[in-house]
Design a protein around this motif. Structure first.
Motif, PDB file in Angstrom:
ATOM      1  N   ALA A 350       0.825  -1.210   0.000  1.00 27.97           N
ATOM      2  CA  ALA A 350       0.000   0.000   0.000  1.00 27.97           C
ATOM      3  C   ALA A 350       0.859   1.259   0.000  1.00 27.97           C
ATOM      4  CB  ALA A 350      -0.915  -0.003   1.225  1.00 27.97           C
ATOM      5  N   ASN A 351       2.122   1.146   0.433  1.00 32.17           N
ATOM      6  CA  ASN A 351       2.989   2.326   0.549  1.00 32.17           C
ATOM      7  C   ASN A 351       3.957   2.487  -0.626  1.00 32.17           C
ATOM      8  OD1 ASN A 351       1.971   3.026   3.151  1.00 32.17           O
ATOM      9  ND2 ASN A 351       3.199   1.377   4.022  1.00 32.17           N
ATOM     10  N   GLY A 527      -6.990   0.886   3.877  1.00 29.88           N
ATOM     11  CA  GLY A 527      -6.670   1.683   2.687  1.00 29.88           C
ATOM     12  C   GLY A 527      -7.821   2.558   2.240  1.00 29.88           C
ATOM     13  N   ARG A 530      -8.492   5.399   4.812  1.00 32.42           N
ATOM     14  CA  ARG A 530      -7.486   6.463   4.693  1.00 32.42           C
ATOM     15  C   ARG A 530      -8.023   7.634   3.884  1.00 32.42           C
ATOM     16  NH1 ARG A 530      -4.035   8.150   0.103  1.00 32.42           N
ATOM     17  NH2 ARG A 530      -3.925   5.990  -0.554  1.00 32.42           N
ATOM     18  N   SER A 565      -1.441   2.688  12.466  1.00 31.71           N
ATOM     19  CA  SER A 565      -1.542   1.457  11.686  1.00 31.71           C
ATOM     20  C   SER A 565      -0.392   1.339  10.692  1.00 31.71           C
ATOM     21  CB  SER A 565      -2.877   1.419  10.943  1.00 31.71           C
ATOM     22  OG  SER A 565      -2.864   2.367   9.889  1.00 31.71           O
ATOM     23  N   GLU A 567      -0.738   1.467   7.586  1.00 30.41           N
ATOM     24  CA  GLU A 567      -1.049   2.324   6.425  1.00 30.41           C
ATOM     25  C   GLU A 567      -0.364   3.672   6.615  1.00 30.41           C
ATOM     26  OE1 GLU A 567      -2.306   3.555   2.937  1.00 30.41           O
ATOM     27  OE2 GLU A 567      -2.923   1.583   3.574  1.00 30.41           O
ATOM     28  N   SER A 569       0.708   5.892   4.492  1.00 32.92           N
ATOM     29  CA  SER A 569       0.377   7.008   3.598  1.00 32.92           C
ATOM     30  C   SER A 569      -0.671   7.946   4.196  1.00 32.92           C
ATOM     31  CB  SER A 569      -0.122   6.475   2.247  1.00 32.92           C
ATOM     32  OG  SER A 569      -1.176   5.546   2.441  1.00 32.92           O
TER      33      SER A 569
END
Length: 929
Positions: A350-351, A527, A530, A565, A567, A569
């Motif tokens: 995801a990053n 995701g 976010r 978390s 995540e 970004s």
């Protein structure tokens, strides 16, 4: 004339050296060398320069200068001794001992040389003992680790831990290296067992750390390709350990390039720059290899972000960046344009795309001229066109994803890519696609494009209706939430300007409510949630939205949990929302006259929302503190991710500064770890961010016990950020708070005072003692008073030809009582510790007696006591000064003070009179007093 000039410059340099101005002394000696000095003078000047470099802790230059002095005069014993000191600090004990032996042979009775020789001989013996004792240990550890019978045993685990610990010491690392250690560690890596691989990688970190020749040798044995490939393994811990090893290797190689190929050990390497490029080339290759784990790809991007761009724009050499752009830009764009986990594509996390965007942005920012930037644009556009044309829908999708990556990074390149023929039209068309994956890519690109001024008007006109339609009609939450963020972004185009409303009244509150609803929905994947934070980051420009948000405890809790978390970004969006809620962005009240002129000229005048007034902001800060904002931000600061950019760090620094604005809130910030989190923010990031974090540190240091706020060694790390606030480019408030904080630290321990001196704060503090603003003047004087407990500062006051003592005496007679208290305190301390200063007080000003009398007659007990101590010190220092004092009104004042009730003032006055009786200057009274 030349000879006299050389002599004068040498004397000037000597005076500057005595005053602690080593840089100034260096300059004077250098100027003298340029005037055609005799060989004898040159020897003296070079050895003096060596002494300056020793004080400045630049031991390599100290060795070089001392060697030049010895070349001019082989019997220069001072130069030999200074070179031995430099060599000892550089770890070259065998060479240092030779110089010391020569010193002792020239002056056999010199106790300093004898003691130094004994110390260094002891160090050498200890090193020999240590090295011989570790031989057997190293051999035994490798035997256990490579024994197939010991698989998985506790014995094997202990041996691996001991090996890692041993490698952390330079002597231990050298012993492992010389014991064929790298080849043996290679065998551990070949086992494929994660525990043994971790032990090998961590041991290699110790071997390569700050040692260029061992790093080059290690790469030669293991193979650069092999080391880099370990980043791509599936085991996350092994990948991270390989990343750490590569970072250490890069640091060792880059240090060598900077020092002209000389590493810590002084070995000459053929060309570390070549090794550096080979490493980077392998990292670039890894980016596009199939089979490499997503974590490994992220680690490779992280390394490239850290090691490729220049650390500072002051460094003129950006050749490494240009080389990476030519060799690897397409590979970075391939990662940025990839879609997560499709069959046959690169494995990304995801990053990954965010990391690629950050790397592209840093590369672009490191370019120096239009020609370099134009080349960057050309390469990006050629890559996008190569996918957009002739590869069908899949190619268009990849091209649009790449544009989206550029829009999040170097937005200039992204904007230009949007203007390529057919790109924007394809984005709009794909927003209506039946395929969720295609819709996601198109909508995200549209959102990122909406924030760019050049395209915002086009999208406002053409994209709002499309986004509204997607939000209302789509059955997929992943699409709806992204469409909502696009609307939020367009709706916040007016920023904090209350008069600039993009949507109808109440629309932003409805959008924010939906964002909060999605944020709190823990059934949705991280995701997707976010994007709800992204929406709030834009909508919280509106004060009504801020007020509702801080009242929603569930939404705040969800926000803080999301920030902790995996995540990563989400960090920038969280930090942006917090900056908006705390109003910690820069805002200047418009000049009323300029507002009137603007209205007259029918120009738009920004208006602040009524709920953005200070009372509302303070209330919001307290609600955020109660919800646990500090612990969430502390976790964000600890993040080891490229997403924690300098801009993100600046936002967090701004929020911390807003949180510590009120004195009563600072205890909460400290209790939740805010002091610890502020230190890295104050040492790394943008200049503005570092300054904001340093100011927050200053506020905490002023109002709380620094030893509790920054326990252990951490308290010494606070000094540098505080000293940075003393520069003239900082505001008066920042200067004042830094001086107050340094005053507190200087009063704690001698080690802290030494740290302040080492950071070269004294000249800056002295400068503020001359400030017109009374609070700055007073704070600087208080700080100097505490620093005066250090021998080095006392030496500065005692040095001839300065007005430091005069300033304290004059300030002791000022109207400002707090300034008088600080100056008189400093004077009392200095005269107690350096009696020689007492005889100089009558020389600095003709008003000295009046000033002392005024202190003794002050209604303030503190001022009286300080005055009495100064007088007592002067009386005890010299009969002559005592005689002058007793012939003045001071005698009468002391006599009155001595008859008062028992106080420190009474005791000091009585002691003065007793000393005068002892000198025979006065006779004791009838009652013996």
């Amino acid at each position: 004339m030349t000879a006299s000039s050389v002599e004068q410059l040498r004397k000037d340099g000597n005076e500057l050296f005595k005053c602690g101005d080593y840089e100034g002394a260096l300059t004077a000696y250098t100027q003298a060398l340029g005037l055609g000095a005799t060989p004898q003078d040159q020897a003296i000047l070079h050895r003096n320069r060596a002494a300056c470099h020793l004080k400045l802790e630049d031991y390599e230059k100290a060795e070089t200068e001392a060697t030049k002095a010895i070349e001019k005069d082989g019997g220069d014993i001072k130069a030999l001794y200074r070179r031995s000191q430099a060599l000892e600090k550089l770890g070259r004990l065998d060479q240092a001992v030779l110089d010391l032996q020569r010193c002792v042979s020239l002056e056999p009775k010199n106790k300093v040389f004898q003691e130094a020789l004994r110390n260094i001989a002891g160090q050498i013996q200890e090193k020999v003992r240590y090295m011989s004792s570790t031989d057997a240990k190293v051999e035994q550890m490798f035997q256990i680790l490579l024994d197939p019978q010991e698989k998985g045993t506790e014995k094997k685990q202990k041996a691996s831990q001991n090996l890692v610990v041993l490698a952390r010491e330079d002597a231990g690392a050298e012993k492992i290296f010389r014991s064929n250690g790298v080849q043996l560690l290679q065998r551990l890596l070949d086992t494929g067992e994660p525990d043994l691989m971790l032990a090998a990688l961590r041991t290699l970190v110790g071997i390569c750390s700050e040692h260029q020749s061992r790093t080059v040798a290690t790469l030669s044995v293991l193979g650069t390709r092999r080391v880099v490939s370990m980043l791509g393994v599936e085991n996350q811990a092994v990948s991270l350990a390989a990343c750490h090893l590569l970072q250490v290797m890069f640091d060792a190689l880059k240090e060598g390039v900077k020092k002209g190929f000389r590493g810590k050990e002084g070995a000459i390497i053929v060309d570390p720059a070549r090794e550096l490029k080979v490493l980077i080339s392998n990292l670039l290759e890894l980016l596009t290899e199939v089979g490499v784990s997503g974590q490994g790809r992220d680690n490779a991007l992280t390394l490239l972000i850290k090691v490729v761009p220049r650390k500072s724009p002051k460094d003129p050499n950006n050749s490494l960046t240009l080389w990476v752009i030519d060799q690897g830009l397409k590979k970075i764009l391939e990662v940025g344009g990839s879609v997560q986990d499709p069959p046959g594509e690169l494995t990304v996390t995801a990053n990954s795309r965010m990391s690629a965007s950050i790397l592209l942005s840093k590369l672009f920012d490191d370019l120096k001229c239009d020609a370099e930037r134009e080349n960057f644009h050309r390469l990006c556009e050629n890559y996008i066109k190569s996918w957009f044309e002739g590869h069908g829908l899949a190619g268009k999708l990849r091209a649009i994803q790449t544009v989206s990556c550029l829009l999040q990074g170097p937005c200039d390149a992204g904007n230009r890519a949007l203007e390529l023929n057919g790109v924007m039209e394809s984005v709009i068309a794909l927003c209506a696609s039946e395929q969720e994956e295609e819709q996601l890519v198109a909508v995200e690109t549209l959102i990122h494009a909406a924030g760019k001024a050049k395209r915002a008007s086009f999208i406002t006109a053409n994209g709002v209706s499309l986004l509204k339609d997607l939000y209302k009609r789509s059955e997929k939450d992943s699409i709806r939430i992204r469409a909502l963020v696009g609307l939020c972004k367009l709706g916040s185009a007016g920023g904090t300007d209350f008069s600039m409303k993009q949507f109808a009244e109440g629309s932003t509150l409805k959008l924010a409510k939906q964002c909060r609803k999605w944020l709190c929905n823990d059934q949705m994947d991280v995701g997707t949630r976010r994007w709800a934070v992204e929406g709030l980051a834009y909508l919280t420009f509106d004060a009504d939205v801020k007020e509702e948000f801080v009242e929603d405890a569930a939404a705040l809790k969800a926000l803080f949990q999301l920030s902790k978390s995996e995540e990563r970004s989400v960090l920038f969006a969280v930090a942006s929302a917090l900056v908006n809620c705390t109003n910690s962005y820069d805002y200047e009240e418009p000049d009323p006259k300029m507002v009137e002129l603007a209205k007259y000229a029918k120009q738009h005048v920004p208006e602040q929302h009524p709920k953005d007034k200070p009372s509302f902001v303070r209330a919001r800060v307290k609600k955020l503190l109660a919800a646990g904002v500090v612990s969430a931000m502390t976790c964000m600061v600890k993040t080891e991710s490229p997403v924690l950019t300098s801009s993100c760090r600046e936002l967090l620094s701004r929020v911390f500064l807003a949180l510590v604005e009120e004195v009563e809130d600072r205890g909460t910030v400290v209790a939740q770890g805010g002091g610890k989190a502020l230190l890295p923010l104050a040492l790394e990031g943008t200049d503005v961010g570092q300054t904001k974090a340093a100011q927050a540190l200053a506020k905490l240091t002023i109002t709380s016990n620094p030893e509790m706020t920054f326990p252990g060694e951490r308290i010494y790390e606070v000094v540098r950020p505080l000293v940075s606030l003393l520069h003239l480019n900082c505001s008066g408030l920042q200067n004042f708070e830094a001086l107050m904080a340094l005053t507190n630290l200087a009063g704690i321990s001698e080690r802290l005072r030494q740290k302040i001196l080492k950071e070269k704060a004294v000249p800056m503090i002295e400068g503020y003692m001359f400030e017109e603003h009374e609070m700055l003047r007073r704070a600087a004087t208080e700080c100097m008073c505490n620093l005066a407990m250090s021998k080095e500062v006392q030496d500065l006051f005692e040095a001839t030809g300065n007005d430091r003592l005069k300033l304290l005496v004059l300030y002791s007679g000022e109207d400002d009582e707090l300034l008088r208290r600080a100056a008189a305190g400093g004077l009392a301390m200095l005269t107690s510790m350096r009696p020689s200063l007492c005889s100089r007080i009558p020389q600095v000003t003709t008003h000295w007696l009046e000033i002392l009398q005024a202190l003794l007659l002050s209604p303030s007990q503190e001022l009286q006591h300080r005055g009495a101590v100064v007088v007592l010190n002067m009386v005890e220092a010299s009969r002559e000064i005592a005689s002058t004092l007793m012939e003045s009104e001071v005698l009468e004042i002391l006599s009155v003070l001595a008859k008062d009730e028992e106080t420190p003032v009474t005791r000091a006055a009585t002691a003065c009179l007793g000393k005068a009786v002892e000198y025979g200057l006065i006779k004791p009274s009838q009652d013996g007093r």
